[in-house]
Design a protein around this motif. Structure first.
Motif, PDB file in Angstrom:
ATOM      1  N   VAL A  90       0.910  -1.281  -0.043  1.00  0.00           N
ATOM      2  CA  VAL A  90      -0.006  -0.134  -0.129  1.00  0.00           C
ATOM      3  C   VAL A  90       0.851   1.272   0.008  1.00  0.00           C
ATOM      4  O   VAL A  90       0.523   2.258  -0.783  1.00  0.00           O
ATOM      5  N   PHE A  91       2.048   1.376   0.842  1.00  0.00           N
ATOM      6  CA  PHE A  91       3.040   2.397   0.825  1.00  0.00           C
ATOM      7  C   PHE A  91       3.555   2.384  -0.468  1.00  0.00           C
ATOM      8  O   PHE A  91       3.617   3.784  -1.077  1.00  0.00           O
ATOM      9  N   ALA A  92       3.696   1.562  -1.099  1.00  0.00           N
ATOM     10  CA  ALA A  92       4.812   1.662  -2.422  1.00  0.00           C
ATOM     11  C   ALA A  92       3.619   2.287  -3.567  1.00  0.00           C
ATOM     12  O   ALA A  92       4.007   2.872  -4.237  1.00  0.00           O
ATOM     13  N   ALA A  93       2.321   1.857  -3.377  1.00  0.00           N
ATOM     14  CA  ALA A  93       1.437   2.103  -4.500  1.00  0.00           C
ATOM     15  C   ALA A  93       1.087   3.529  -4.178  1.00  0.00           C
ATOM     16  O   ALA A  93       0.940   4.276  -4.927  1.00  0.00           O
ATOM     17  N   GLY A  94       1.117   4.040  -2.931  1.00  0.00           N
ATOM     18  CA  GLY A  94       0.943   5.399  -2.657  1.00  0.00           C
ATOM     19  C   GLY A  94       2.154   6.248  -3.162  1.00  0.00           C
ATOM     20  O   GLY A  94       1.914   7.422  -3.649  1.00  0.00           O
ATOM     21  N   PHE A  95       2.977   5.817  -2.899  1.00  0.00           N
ATOM     22  CA  PHE A  95       4.173   6.631  -3.265  1.00  0.00           C
ATOM     23  C   PHE A  95       4.374   6.807  -4.634  1.00  0.00           C
ATOM     24  O   PHE A  95       4.743   7.696  -5.171  1.00  0.00           O
ATOM     25  N   VAL A  96       3.999   5.794  -5.590  1.00  0.00           N
ATOM     26  CA  VAL A  96       3.989   5.748  -6.920  1.00  0.00           C
ATOM     27  C   VAL A  96       2.887   6.746  -7.425  1.00  0.00           C
ATOM     28  O   VAL A  96       3.098   7.706  -8.293  1.00  0.00           O
ATOM     29  N   LEU A  97       1.840   6.823  -6.716  1.00  0.00           N
ATOM     30  CA  LEU A  97       0.712   7.567  -7.051  1.00  0.00           C
ATOM     31  C   LEU A  97       1.008   8.920  -6.906  1.00  0.00           C
ATOM     32  O   LEU A  97       0.867   9.854  -7.662  1.00  0.00           O
ATOM     33  N   ALA A  98       1.674   9.188  -5.784  1.00  0.00           N
ATOM     34  CA  ALA A  98       2.006  10.721  -5.364  1.00  0.00           C
ATOM     35  C   ALA A  98       3.057  11.282  -6.145  1.00  0.00           C
ATOM     36  O   ALA A  98       2.921  12.228  -6.953  1.00  0.00           O
ATOM     37  N   PHE A  99       4.052  10.334  -6.776  1.00  0.00           N
ATOM     38  CA  PHE A  99       5.179  10.593  -7.614  1.00  0.00           C
ATOM     39  C   PHE A  99       4.413  11.128  -9.021  1.00  0.00           C
ATOM     40  O   PHE A  99       5.085  11.976  -9.690  1.00  0.00           O
ATOM     41  N   TRP A 100       3.377  10.373  -9.533  1.00  0.00           N
ATOM     42  CA  TRP A 100       3.222  10.639 -10.779  1.00  0.00           C
ATOM     43  C   TRP A 100       2.153  11.701 -10.631  1.00  0.00           C
ATOM     44  O   TRP A 100       2.331  12.487 -11.647  1.00  0.00           O
ATOM     45  N   ILE A 101       1.385  11.843  -9.507  1.00  0.00           N
ATOM     46  CA  ILE A 101       0.643  13.179  -9.574  1.00  0.00           C
ATOM     47  C   ILE A 101       1.493  14.514  -9.516  1.00  0.00           C
ATOM     48  O   ILE A 101       1.496  15.408 -10.372  1.00  0.00           O
ATOM     49  N   ARG A 102       2.645  14.334  -8.845  1.00  0.00           N
ATOM     50  CA  ARG A 102       3.605  15.609  -8.872  1.00  0.00           C
ATOM     51  C   ARG A 102       4.438  15.806 -10.130  1.00  0.00           C
ATOM     52  O   ARG A 102       4.533  17.046 -10.542  1.00  0.00           O
ATOM     53  N   THR A 103       4.635  14.692 -10.749  1.00  0.00           N
ATOM     54  CA  THR A 103       5.022  14.681 -12.032  1.00  0.00           C
ATOM     55  C   THR A 103       4.298  15.443 -13.238  1.00  0.00           C
ATOM     56  O   THR A 103       4.480  16.295 -13.891  1.00  0.00           O
ATOM     57  N   ARG A 104       2.967  15.015 -12.836  1.00  0.00           N
ATOM     58  CA  ARG A 104       2.042  15.683 -13.937  1.00  0.00           C
ATOM     59  C   ARG A 104       1.752  17.437 -13.509  1.00  0.00           C
ATOM     60  O   ARG A 104       1.564  17.901 -14.537  1.00  0.00           O
TER      61      ARG A 104
END
Length: 520
Positions: free
Chosen positions: A13-27
């Motif tokens: 769950v943490f890894a999925a959240g981190f990836v989601l947050a990185f993707w959102i920041r990148t966008r």
């Protein structure tokens, strides 16, 4: 679920959240970058557009300046061309003028050269003629020397000597005859002129006075003249400048003063106050003012009448006023105005006899004593004072010189000055014209000589010309030339301080060296 599964699930769950947050920041970052790129691109485009606009405006401005500079350059060029054309025309005109003058000079030079050649030929011809005539003269001279037996120089010397002796003899006879005739005619003519002048004119004279007497209707009037606590007499003396003497003389008041005009004003004022009866300080001042104005008018009238009697016109109004004031001045008992009129008539008669300007001579006569009208106000001899007055009011130089020289304060250098001296002497020296008590007269002469003898180095002293001149002879070994000048000044000063005398006294110091030897 065991702990391991839970941990694994948490990690997923943490890894999925981190990836989601990185993707959102990148966008989000990519969106900002795109927006920034768009903004930068827009700014660059705007700057490019503004730059293009500025470049266009600069080009237009440059074109305008270039056009204006071109126009100014063309105008300046036109002006320079115009000035150059004007200068070119002037230079062309000057060149033409110079060419014309050059041609004229060339023609003149040619004419002068031609005349010069003619003069040379003429001079050569004259020289030849002179040589020819000289040869003829020498030939004639040789013939004369052969005939007479004398050389040319000897004959010339004898002829000149004879002519010189004859001329001297004739000149001596002529000089002797002229001297004799001049002496006889001068004596006869001078006696005739003086006798004619004396016969044709004589005058009345007024005795000199220093006091005037005013008669009173009664002795009670003396008290009214004095006034309460003497205020009336003080006011009258202050207004007139004359001393009032009220003594025991019955029905009379004495006015004492050396100024005759003021004394006459005081006399007339007092007589009017007595007749009027109102005597108080205000009335006294008013009466004196009125009488003074009337006196001025009378003085002017007297001066005008004297000038009219002599036929002298054009005298300045101030000089007329001074002439009129001489009516109240006396000299040795002789009225100065009448004396001036006498001198005017005598000068005119003698000038007419001599063929001189009669009117000018009369003018000099009436003005010669004008200095006595103001000599009580100005220091110096009245002759020099009168000359300054005459010069101030526009009299001619000959009149001024005659006035200043009539008592020899300056040496007389004209016939008019000598005539004035003679007329002045005739008017004053006539028996009865002047009077003076013998005792004071002799006493004054003795005092003059005593004053001179009181100084050291005095050999002899003489009071001459009725006390008008003191002539002193000094010892040349004791008094030098420079000391003689100082001595005359010291004697003059002592006379002024210690003596009372009318008119002026001339002090003359004479220093001479005498060498005496005896032949035995």
């Amino acid at each position: 679920m065991d702990f391991t599964s839970v941990m694994f699930l948490s990690i997923i769950v943490f890894a999925a959240g981190f990836v989601l947050a990185f993707w959102i920041r990148t966008r989000l970052t990519a969106g900002k970058i795109r927006a920034a790129d768009d903004e930068a691109r827009k700014i660059i485009e705007d700057a490019q557009k503004e730059s293009d606009t500025i470049q266009k405006e600069a080009k237009l401005h440059a074109k305008d300046q270039l056009y204006q500079m071109k126009v100014d350059f063309e105008n300046e060029t036109k002006e320079i061309r115009s000035e150059l054309k004007t200068l070119q025309k002037r230079l062309a005109q000057k060149e033409e003028s110079i060419d014309r003058k050059t041609e004229q000079l060339e023609r003149r030079d040619a004419g002068i050269s031609k005349k010069e050649q003619q003069m040379i030929e003429r001079e050569r011809w004259l020289h030849d003629q002179e040589d020819k005539y000289q040869a003829l003269i020498e030939e004639q001279k040789m013939q004369l020397e052969r005939i007479s037996g004398l050389t040319g120089d000897k004959a010339k010397e004898l002829l000149i000597k004879a002519m010189e002796n004859e001329a001297r003899y004739e000149a001596a006879k002529l000089i002797k005859r002229i001297e004799n005739e001049s002496r006889e005619q001068a004596d006869r003519k001078s006696r005739k002129i003086i006798a004619t002048a004396i016969q044709r004119y004589s005058g009345d004279y007024v005795a000199e006075k220093t006091v005037s007497v005013v008669n009173l209707p009664s002795d009670e009037m003396k008290g009214r003249i004095i006034g309460r606590e003497g205020r009336n007499i003080r006011a009258l003396e202050a207004a007139t400048g004359i001393d009032l003497i009220i003594d025991d003389t019955p029905e009379a008041v004495i006015l004492s003063g050396f100024n005759p005009v003021r004394r006459e004003v005081a006399r007339l004022s007092l007589e009017r106050l007595i007749n009027d009866g109102r005597i108080h300080p205000a009335r006294i001042e008013e009466t004196v003012r009125k009488v003074s104005k009337e006196m001025d008018a009378d003085i002017r009238e007297a001066g005008e009448q004297a000038a009219f009697d002599l036929g002298v016109h054009g005298i300045h109004a101030e000089l007329i006023q001074h002439i009129g004031s001489l009516k109240f001045r006396t000299s040795y008992g002789q009225n100065v105005l009448r004396h001036s009129v006498d001198v005017g008539f005598l000068c005119g008669i003698m000038a007419a006899e001599l063929g001189l300007n009669e009117k000018q001579a009369k003018r000099v006569g009436i003005l010669h004593d004008i200095g006595k009208a103001v000599d009580h106000e100005v220091e110096g001899p009245h002759a020099l004072i009168g000359a300054k007055l005459a010069k101030k009011y526009g009299e001619s130089p000959s009149v001024i010189h005659a006035i200043s020289a009539h008592h020899e304060d300056v040496p007389p250098t004209s016939v008019l000055a000598v005539l004035l001296q003679a007329a002045d002497t005739l008017s004053g020296a006539r028996p009865g014209a002047r009077r003076e008590i013998l005792e004071p007269y002799v006493k004054r002469l003795e005092e003059l000589e005593n004053v001179a003898n009181s100084f050291t180095g005095i050999s002899k002293s003489y009071a001459i010309q009725a006390g008008r001149e003191l002539r002193i002879i000094v010892e040349s070994g004791t008094v030098s030339d420079a000391e003689a000048i100082l001595l005359s000044r010291d004697i003059t000063k002592k006379i002024e301080e210690s003596m009372s005398y009318p008119g002026q006294i001339k002090v003359m110091v004479i220093r001479e060296t005498r060498a005496v030897e005896y032949a035995k």
